[in-house]
Design a protein around this motif. Structure first.
Motif, PDB file in Angstrom:
ATOM      1  N   ARG A 271       0.811  -1.225   0.000  1.00 21.33           N
ATOM      2  CA  ARG A 271       0.000   0.000   0.000  1.00 21.33           C
ATOM      3  C   ARG A 271       0.842   1.272   0.000  1.00 21.33           C
ATOM      4  NH1 ARG A 271      -2.456  -0.031   6.197  1.00 21.33           N
ATOM      5  NH2 ARG A 271      -0.444   0.093   7.291  1.00 21.33           N
ATOM      6  N   GLU A 272       2.102   1.108  -0.286  1.00 18.40           N
ATOM      7  CA  GLU A 272       2.989   2.276  -0.302  1.00 18.40           C
ATOM      8  C   GLU A 272       3.176   2.834  -1.705  1.00 18.40           C
ATOM      9  OE1 GLU A 272       3.805   3.596   2.468  1.00 18.40           O
ATOM     10  OE2 GLU A 272       2.974   1.921   3.621  1.00 18.40           O
ATOM     11  N   LYS A 273       2.480   2.246  -2.690  1.00 21.18           N
ATOM     12  CA  LYS A 273       2.612   2.744  -4.046  1.00 21.18           C
ATOM     13  C   LYS A 273       1.502   3.757  -4.333  1.00 21.18           C
ATOM     14  CE  LYS A 273       2.364  -1.226  -6.118  1.00 21.18           C
ATOM     15  NZ  LYS A 273       2.430  -2.252  -7.198  1.00 21.18           N
ATOM     16  N   GLU A 274       1.650   4.445  -5.459  1.00 18.47           N
ATOM     17  CA  GLU A 274       0.631   5.399  -5.863  1.00 18.47           C
ATOM     18  C   GLU A 274      -0.578   4.691  -6.479  1.00 18.47           C
ATOM     19  OE1 GLU A 274       0.443   8.670  -5.417  1.00 18.47           O
ATOM     20  OE2 GLU A 274       2.318   8.614  -4.271  1.00 18.47           O
ATOM     21  N   GLN A 275      -0.295   3.576  -7.169  1.00 16.54           N
ATOM     22  CA  GLN A 275      -1.358   2.821  -7.821  1.00 16.54           C
ATOM     23  C   GLN A 275      -1.066   1.324  -7.743  1.00 16.54           C
ATOM     24  OE1 GLN A 275      -1.507   4.460 -11.789  1.00 16.54           O
ATOM     25  NE2 GLN A 275      -3.048   5.979 -11.238  1.00 16.54           N
ATOM     26  N   GLU A 276      -2.066   0.548  -8.145  1.00 16.79           N
ATOM     27  CA  GLU A 276      -1.929  -0.917  -8.200  1.00 16.79           C
ATOM     28  C   GLU A 276      -1.528  -1.518  -6.844  1.00 16.79           C
ATOM     29  OE1 GLU A 276      -2.799  -2.685 -10.854  1.00 16.79           O
ATOM     30  OE2 GLU A 276      -3.259  -0.847 -11.943  1.00 16.79           O
TER      31      GLU A 276
END
Length: 278
Positions: free
Chosen positions: A162-167
């Protein structure tokens, strides 16, 4: 009289409609692959059918990260976790402290892939993230690995990305024999010929035995089909084996010889004529 018949018919129709509506409610919803039904591939349909034996099972796992995160995850294979809610939730997260329920993925937005010994099931369309992942909807990725002899086991969460901007996604894993490749059960040509040959022999013996006993009226060994032929064949085989496997020449002299004329020697030409009177 006609009015009574009309009323009875109306009641029957209403009862039939009520039963059909109740049946629709009882029937559980199942996985719906993303996209139109016409765009669903045969591979995806085959994989969902392969996962069907797990649809009646429920899977749970608990994770505790420090003092802030303590969750229980409930998962069902292509079925709603709580069918009474009609929310298509196939995997949910429950906060054990607050009791809050979060839908991680829904069965009406499903994707499925596979490899040689694994199947990957993806539920999309979960509840939206708050501050993470640009507020996109959650999704669950369930990796099902092959394990022979096990219907389903070891359901657990691996991580939450959950640390990404997407996906972003939740990654789960479990073991099941449904992910194993089908065992090759094809028979070789030699095996097929051997089975055919053995079947023909069995049919010959059984049919011949019944014919000899019921039609001919044979008894004992005579009931065996073509008994005389096989008996003669056995004798011929024995003679052939004796001829081939003989350890000494066929015309070799025997170890014991009787006294014959050849051992007595030739009779002398001269006789005892001189003993006779002149």
């Amino acid at each position: 009289m006609s009015s009574a018949w009309h009323t009875s018919g109306l009641l029957v129709v209403l009862m039939a409609l009520a039963v059909s509506m109740q049946a629709e409610e009882v029937k559980e919803k199942s996985c719906d692959v993303i996209g139109d039904e016409s765009s669903e591939s045969q591979m995806e349909k085959a994989l969902l059918k392969k996962l069907e034996p797990l649809s009646q099972m429920r899977f749970n796992t608990t994770v505790e990260l420090g003092t802030t995160e303590n969750y229980t995850y409930h998962f069902r294979m292509c079925r709603e976790v709580d069918s009474s809610l009609h929310d298509f939730a196939g995997l949910v997260q429950i906060d054990r402290k607050t009791g809050k329920t979060t839908v991680v993925g829904r069965i009406n937005e499903t994707q499925v892939f596979n490899g040689s010994d694994w199947i990957m099931l993806i539920y999309k369309g979960g509840d939206s993230y708050g501050r993470h992942c640009s507020g996109e909807k959650r999704r669950a990725v369930i990796m099902i690995s092959c394990k022979q002899g096990v219907t389903a086991s070891s359901f657990s969460i691996i991580s939450e990305e959950r640390e990404k901007e997407q996906e972003c996604f939740y990654l789960f894993e479990m073991d099941s024999s449904v992910a194993c490749p089908a065992e090759d059960s094809h028979l070789s040509i030699g095996s097929i010929l051997l089975i055919i040959f053995a079947s023909l022999i069995a049919v010959y013996i059984i049919a011949g035995f019944l014919y000899q006993r019921l039609v001919v009226g044979a008894k004992g060994m005579e009931q065996f089909p073509h008994f005389a032929f096989w008996q003669d064949l056995g004798n011929l085989v024995a003679d052939g084996c004796d001829f081939v496997c003989r350890s000494k020449p066929q015309n070799a002299p025997s170890a014991y010889r009787g006294v014959g004329d050849d051992q007595l020697g030739e009779e002398s030409e001269e006789r005892d004529d001189h003993l006779l009177p002149m």
